[in-house]
Design a protein around this motif. Structure first.
Motif, PDB file in Angstrom:
ATOM      1  N   ASN A  44       0.805  -1.222   0.000  1.00  0.00           N
ATOM      2  CA  ASN A  44       0.000   0.000   0.000  1.00  0.00           C
ATOM      3  C   ASN A  44       0.838   1.272   0.000  1.00  0.00           C
ATOM      4  OD1 ASN A  44      -2.424  -1.466   0.057  1.00  0.00           O
ATOM      5  ND2 ASN A  44      -2.239  -1.716   2.263  1.00  0.00           N
ATOM      6  N   SER A  45       2.162   1.145   0.044  1.00  0.00           N
ATOM      7  CA  SER A  45       3.047   2.312   0.068  1.00  0.00           C
ATOM      8  C   SER A  45       3.759   2.480  -1.262  1.00  0.00           C
ATOM      9  CB  SER A  45       4.113   2.158   1.157  1.00  0.00           C
ATOM     10  OG  SER A  45       3.550   2.305   2.426  1.00  0.00           O
ATOM     11  N   THR A  46       3.855   3.720  -1.694  1.00  0.00           N
ATOM     12  CA  THR A  46       4.664   4.080  -2.847  1.00  0.00           C
ATOM     13  C   THR A  46       5.705   5.073  -2.365  1.00  0.00           C
ATOM     14  OG1 THR A  46       2.839   3.740  -4.386  1.00  0.00           O
ATOM     15  CG2 THR A  46       4.633   5.176  -5.128  1.00  0.00           C
ATOM     16  N   LEU A  47       6.980   4.709  -2.491  1.00  0.00           N
ATOM     17  CA  LEU A  47       8.082   5.569  -2.061  1.00  0.00           C
ATOM     18  C   LEU A  47       8.982   5.865  -3.241  1.00  0.00           C
ATOM     19  CD1 LEU A  47       7.976   3.191   0.539  1.00  0.00           C
ATOM     20  CD2 LEU A  47       9.128   5.165   1.451  1.00  0.00           C
ATOM     21  N   LEU A  48       9.262   7.142  -3.453  1.00  0.00           N
ATOM     22  CA  LEU A  48      10.136   7.575  -4.538  1.00  0.00           C
ATOM     23  C   LEU A  48      11.265   8.426  -3.982  1.00  0.00           C
ATOM     24  CD1 LEU A  48       7.440   8.721  -7.129  1.00  0.00           C
ATOM     25  CD2 LEU A  48       8.716   6.577  -7.132  1.00  0.00           C
ATOM     26  N   ILE A  49      12.422   8.341  -4.625  1.00  0.00           N
ATOM     27  CA  ILE A  49      13.539   9.200  -4.249  1.00  0.00           C
ATOM     28  C   ILE A  49      14.011   9.963  -5.477  1.00  0.00           C
ATOM     29  CG2 ILE A  49      14.364   7.872  -2.275  1.00  0.00           C
ATOM     30  CD1 ILE A  49      16.468   6.600  -4.166  1.00  0.00           C
ATOM     31  N   ILE A  50      14.633  11.101  -5.230  1.00  0.00           N
ATOM     32  CA  ILE A  50      15.317  11.862  -6.264  1.00  0.00           C
ATOM     33  C   ILE A  50      16.796  11.770  -5.941  1.00  0.00           C
ATOM     34  CG2 ILE A  50      15.727  14.120  -7.297  1.00  0.00           C
ATOM     35  CD1 ILE A  50      12.892  14.904  -6.572  1.00  0.00           C
ATOM     36  N   THR A  51      17.583  11.385  -6.949  1.00  0.00           N
ATOM     37  CA  THR A  51      19.028  11.334  -6.767  1.00  0.00           C
ATOM     38  C   THR A  51      19.701  12.257  -7.773  1.00  0.00           C
ATOM     39  OG1 THR A  51      19.302   9.467  -8.283  1.00  0.00           O
ATOM     40  CG2 THR A  51      18.978   8.932  -5.959  1.00  0.00           C
ATOM     41  N   THR A  52      20.910  12.664  -7.424  1.00  0.00           N
ATOM     42  CA  THR A  52      21.743  13.447  -8.330  1.00  0.00           C
ATOM     43  C   THR A  52      23.187  13.031  -8.120  1.00  0.00           C
ATOM     44  OG1 THR A  52      22.192  15.672  -9.170  1.00  0.00           O
ATOM     45  CG2 THR A  52      22.140  15.422  -6.777  1.00  0.00           C
ATOM     46  N   ASP A  53      24.025  13.312  -9.103  1.00  0.00           N
ATOM     47  CA  ASP A  53      25.452  13.015  -8.982  1.00  0.00           C
ATOM     48  C   ASP A  53      26.169  14.210  -8.363  1.00  0.00           C
ATOM     49  OD1 ASP A  53      25.228  10.493 -10.086  1.00  0.00           O
ATOM     50  OD2 ASP A  53      25.517  11.224 -12.129  1.00  0.00           O
ATOM     51  N   ALA A  68      -1.786   4.148  -0.148  1.00  0.00           N
ATOM     52  CA  ALA A  68      -3.071   3.920  -0.797  1.00  0.00           C
ATOM     53  C   ALA A  68      -4.018   3.362   0.263  1.00  0.00           C
ATOM     54  CB  ALA A  68      -2.906   2.930  -1.943  1.00  0.00           C
ATOM     55  N   ILE A  69      -5.020   4.169   0.633  1.00  0.00           N
ATOM     56  CA  ILE A  69      -5.990   3.780   1.649  1.00  0.00           C
ATOM     57  C   ILE A  69      -7.375   3.870   1.013  1.00  0.00           C
ATOM     58  CG2 ILE A  69      -6.925   4.278   3.940  1.00  0.00           C
ATOM     59  CD1 ILE A  69      -4.229   5.715   4.539  1.00  0.00           C
ATOM     60  N   VAL A  70      -7.988   2.721   0.799  1.00  0.00           N
ATOM     61  CA  VAL A  70      -9.258   2.598   0.093  1.00  0.00           C
ATOM     62  C   VAL A  70      -9.107   3.308  -1.260  1.00  0.00           C
ATOM     63  CG1 VAL A  70     -11.764   2.702   0.285  1.00  0.00           C
ATOM     64  CG2 VAL A  70     -10.388   2.512   2.359  1.00  0.00           C
ATOM     65  N   GLN A 100       1.225   8.394 -10.122  1.00  0.00           N
ATOM     66  CA  GLN A 100       1.190   6.989  -9.718  1.00  0.00           C
ATOM     67  C   GLN A 100      -0.082   6.669  -8.932  1.00  0.00           C
ATOM     68  OE1 GLN A 100       4.834   5.484  -8.044  1.00  0.00           O
ATOM     69  NE2 GLN A 100       5.926   5.798  -9.951  1.00  0.00           N
ATOM     70  N   ALA A 101      -0.563   7.616  -8.155  1.00  0.00           N
ATOM     71  CA  ALA A 101      -1.819   7.406  -7.424  1.00  0.00           C
ATOM     72  C   ALA A 101      -2.979   7.227  -8.411  1.00  0.00           C
ATOM     73  CB  ALA A 101      -2.083   8.582  -6.489  1.00  0.00           C
ATOM     74  N   LYS A 102      -3.019   8.060  -9.448  1.00  0.00           N
ATOM     75  CA  LYS A 102      -4.060   7.927 -10.477  1.00  0.00           C
ATOM     76  C   LYS A 102      -3.960   6.572 -11.172  1.00  0.00           C
ATOM     77  CE  LYS A 102      -4.708  12.705 -11.915  1.00  0.00           C
ATOM     78  NZ  LYS A 102      -4.558  13.645 -13.029  1.00  0.00           N
ATOM     79  N   GLU A 103      -2.727   6.167 -11.486  1.00  0.00           N
ATOM     80  CA  GLU A 103      -2.513   4.881 -12.160  1.00  0.00           C
ATOM     81  C   GLU A 103      -2.994   3.711 -11.294  1.00  0.00           C
ATOM     82  OE1 GLU A 103       1.668   4.990 -13.103  1.00  0.00           O
ATOM     83  OE2 GLU A 103       1.344   6.350 -14.797  1.00  0.00           O
ATOM     84  N   LYS A 104      -2.986   3.882  -9.989  1.00  0.00           N
ATOM     85  CA  LYS A 104      -3.475   2.842  -9.073  1.00  0.00           C
ATOM     86  C   LYS A 104      -5.001   2.906  -8.919  1.00  0.00           C
ATOM     87  CE  LYS A 104       0.653   2.372  -6.206  1.00  0.00           C
ATOM     88  NZ  LYS A 104       0.857   0.985  -5.847  1.00  0.00           N
ATOM     89  N   GLY A 105      -5.619   3.872  -9.603  1.00  0.00           N
ATOM     90  CA  GLY A 105      -7.073   4.001  -9.547  1.00  0.00           C
ATOM     91  C   GLY A 105      -7.588   4.767  -8.337  1.00  0.00           C
ATOM     92  N   LEU A 106      -6.708   5.480  -7.658  1.00  0.00           N
ATOM     93  CA  LEU A 106      -7.141   6.249  -6.487  1.00  0.00           C
ATOM     94  C   LEU A 106      -7.871   7.509  -6.950  1.00  0.00           C
ATOM     95  CD1 LEU A 106      -3.933   5.738  -4.332  1.00  0.00           C
ATOM     96  CD2 LEU A 106      -6.040   4.400  -4.345  1.00  0.00           C
ATOM     97  N   GLU A 107      -8.874   7.911  -6.187  1.00  0.00           N
ATOM     98  CA  GLU A 107      -9.755   9.000  -6.603  1.00  0.00           C
ATOM     99  C   GLU A 107      -9.415  10.353  -5.996  1.00  0.00           C
ATOM    100  OE1 GLU A 107     -13.731   7.695  -5.743  1.00  0.00           O
ATOM    101  OE2 GLU A 107     -13.440   5.811  -6.842  1.00  0.00           O
ATOM    102  N   ARG A 108      -8.815  10.336  -4.811  1.00  0.00           N
ATOM    103  CA  ARG A 108      -8.501  11.581  -4.102  1.00  0.00           C
ATOM    104  C   ARG A 108      -7.115  11.486  -3.481  1.00  0.00           C
ATOM    105  NH1 ARG A 108     -13.407  10.117  -2.869  1.00  0.00           N
ATOM    106  NH2 ARG A 108     -12.951   9.266  -0.830  1.00  0.00           N
ATOM    107  N   ALA A 109      -6.560  12.661  -3.173  1.00  0.00           N
ATOM    108  CA  ALA A 109      -5.292  12.720  -2.445  1.00  0.00           C
ATOM    109  C   ALA A 109      -5.486  13.641  -1.251  1.00  0.00           C
ATOM    110  CB  ALA A 109      -4.177  13.241  -3.333  1.00  0.00           C
ATOM    111  N   THR A 110      -4.820  13.309  -0.164  1.00  0.00           N
ATOM    112  CA  THR A 110      -4.872  14.124   1.038  1.00  0.00           C
ATOM    113  C   THR A 110      -3.479  14.202   1.643  1.00  0.00           C
ATOM    114  OG1 THR A 110      -5.964  14.442   3.181  1.00  0.00           O
ATOM    115  CG2 THR A 110      -5.488  12.174   2.530  1.00  0.00           C
TER     116      THR A 110
END
Length: 154
Positions: A44-53, A68-70, A100-110
């Motif tokens: 249920n978790s999506t974690l992303l990082i930004i990296t640079t050199d 992702a909750i319901v 990515q939330a939309k791609e998972k079919g989620l309808e709202r963000a909070t």
């Protein structure tokens, strides 16, 4: 500091020590090593990082997470290292999380944000988040209220 190469990628266990360091810098130690490990393992978790050199070494300069909750994406973390703020990285990270939330079919963000974090509030409002409420004295360290923001994703 200017950026030459930046990458947006999922958080993996090999990045954990650096993520703990970034968490400490940005939040004063919000989540523990075990907490991040649980998040990586959670479906249920999506974690992303930004990296640079930096000096030919990949460094983590940003971190974002949502649960992702319901039918909702609850944005739990959005952090950019202070040396790299105001370069559009928070916008890029939030954009990818919401995609990515939309791609998972989620309808709202909070999300919740400190009432004193004006730059984050401005970013969220640019993305169409609207103020929905307030949690009094939510942040123990400062006693600040958390503002609750919502956005439709569909």
């Amino acid at each position: 500091m200017s950026l030459t190469t930046i990458k947006l990628q999922p958080l993996t266990e090999k990045h954990l020590s650096e993520v703990i360091e970034l968490d400490q810098i940005c939040f004063g130690g919000l989540w523990s090593l075990e907490g991040y490990k649980r998040e990586i393992e959670s479906p249920n978790s999506t974690l992303l990082i930004i990296t640079t050199d930096i000096k030919n070494e990949e460094k983590i300069i940003g971190l974002g997470c949502f649960w992702a909750i319901v039918e909702e994406a609850h944005v739990t973390i959005l952090a950019i290292h202070p040396d790299f703020q105001r370069q559009g990285l928070g916008k890029m990270l939030l954009e990818k999380l919401l995609k990515q939330a939309k791609e998972k079919g989620l309808e709202r963000a909070t999300l919740e944000v400190s009432e004193h974090n004006q730059s984050a509030i401005a970013l969220y409002e640019k993305f169409g988040f609207a103020l929905a409420g307030r949690r009094k004295k939510y942040y123990q360290a400062t006693g600040a209220d958390a503002l609750i923001f919502w956005k439709k994703l569909t």
